[in-house]
Design a protein around this motif. Sequence first.
Motif, PDB file in Angstrom:
ATOM      1  N   ARG A 105      40.882  -4.872 110.727  1.00 13.12           N
ATOM      2  CA  ARG A 105      41.854  -4.212 109.883  1.00 13.12           C
ATOM      3  C   ARG A 105      43.254  -4.570 110.356  1.00 13.12           C
ATOM      4  NH1 ARG A 105      42.240   2.273 109.547  1.00 13.12           N
ATOM      5  NH2 ARG A 105      44.396   2.185 110.136  1.00 13.12           N
ATOM      6  N   ASP A 141      43.675  -1.779 115.344  1.00 12.07           N
ATOM      7  CA  ASP A 141      42.581  -1.438 114.438  1.00 12.07           C
ATOM      8  C   ASP A 141      42.687   0.049 114.075  1.00 12.07           C
ATOM      9  OD1 ASP A 141      41.735  -4.062 114.521  1.00 12.07           O
ATOM     10  OD2 ASP A 141      40.284  -3.708 116.111  1.00 12.07           O
ATOM     11  N   ASP A 142      41.649   0.842 114.371  1.00 11.80           N
ATOM     12  CA  ASP A 142      41.700   2.260 114.007  1.00 11.80           C
ATOM     13  C   ASP A 142      42.039   3.153 115.199  1.00 11.80           C
ATOM     14  OD1 ASP A 142      39.376   1.958 115.441  1.00 11.80           O
ATOM     15  OD2 ASP A 142      38.104   3.063 114.034  1.00 11.80           O
ATOM     16  N   THR A 162      42.065   8.458 116.699  1.00  9.89           N
ATOM     17  CA  THR A 162      41.301   7.540 115.858  1.00  9.89           C
ATOM     18  C   THR A 162      41.659   7.811 114.401  1.00  9.89           C
ATOM     19  OG1 THR A 162      39.472   7.454 117.437  1.00  9.89           O
ATOM     20  CG2 THR A 162      38.996   6.786 115.181  1.00  9.89           C
ATOM     21  N   ASP A 164      40.875   7.639 110.414  1.00 12.70           N
ATOM     22  CA  ASP A 164      39.822   7.557 109.404  1.00 12.70           C
ATOM     23  C   ASP A 164      40.468   7.898 108.069  1.00 12.70           C
ATOM     24  OD1 ASP A 164      37.574   7.540 107.870  1.00 12.70           O
ATOM     25  OD2 ASP A 164      36.610   9.268 108.806  1.00 12.70           O
TER      26      ASP A 164
END
Length: 247
Positions: A105, A141-142, A162, A164
């Motif tokens: 991502r 990324d995340d 994190t 989401d």
Amino acid sequence: MNTQPRPNTAFRAARLALRLSQDEFAERIREAGAPMTKRTVQRYESGEIPNPRPATARALEIVTRLPISSLGFPADVDAVVVDDGRGGHDLEVRHTPVPVTGPARTAGGYSGVWLSRYEFFSSSRESTYAGLHYVVLLQHDDQLTVRSVPGSAASSLTMDLTVDGNVLTGTWTEQTDPQGHYKGARYHGAIQLLAEPTGRRLAGKWIGFGKDMDVNTGPWELTFQDASTSKAALAKFDRRPEAEHRP
């Protein structure tokens, strides 16, 4: 299947929060008693070196004023004793690189400088207070790493989150001011934030224990300030935010 080390964004965020170049950071570590070069700093930040030797870990804690666990190094799992090449032994952590199974991502969506503000009720003072810090947020990324800019508060703040979708979930830790009301006590807990569609404000709730060992909660929000994490940009935020109350 390709494997590659995950960049250590916590380590890089701690260096950026100190407004030090890689060369300057290496010099500080050497002054604290451990060997370090610019290239070694780069290898730590890229994740190529998964864990420091004990002498380096001590120097890192001295320079950053953070525990080694807040600098992106793994817990002592899969630890082995290895020959240090000088007649002694070190405890070394070995971990398997994270496999890359698909396209990554786009990183950096939330990276930048943010103003962190949370509220808490002090039972001993019977009043509500606000804790404010300018923080450096780095995204890979995340995963989001948050570290406070040292000059923005007497306490130090870290978060590991994190992403989401528009929900950010993770943990927070604050090392309070040794000269303040809480005498250097360390508090930690969980946090969940929702990102507004503009991406310029994150707001939610924290949960954590108090000094009476009861579980408390309160509002927490981060407001975007600047996309740059350069040394010059961070210099603008190495100061106290305006606040009506301070912990």
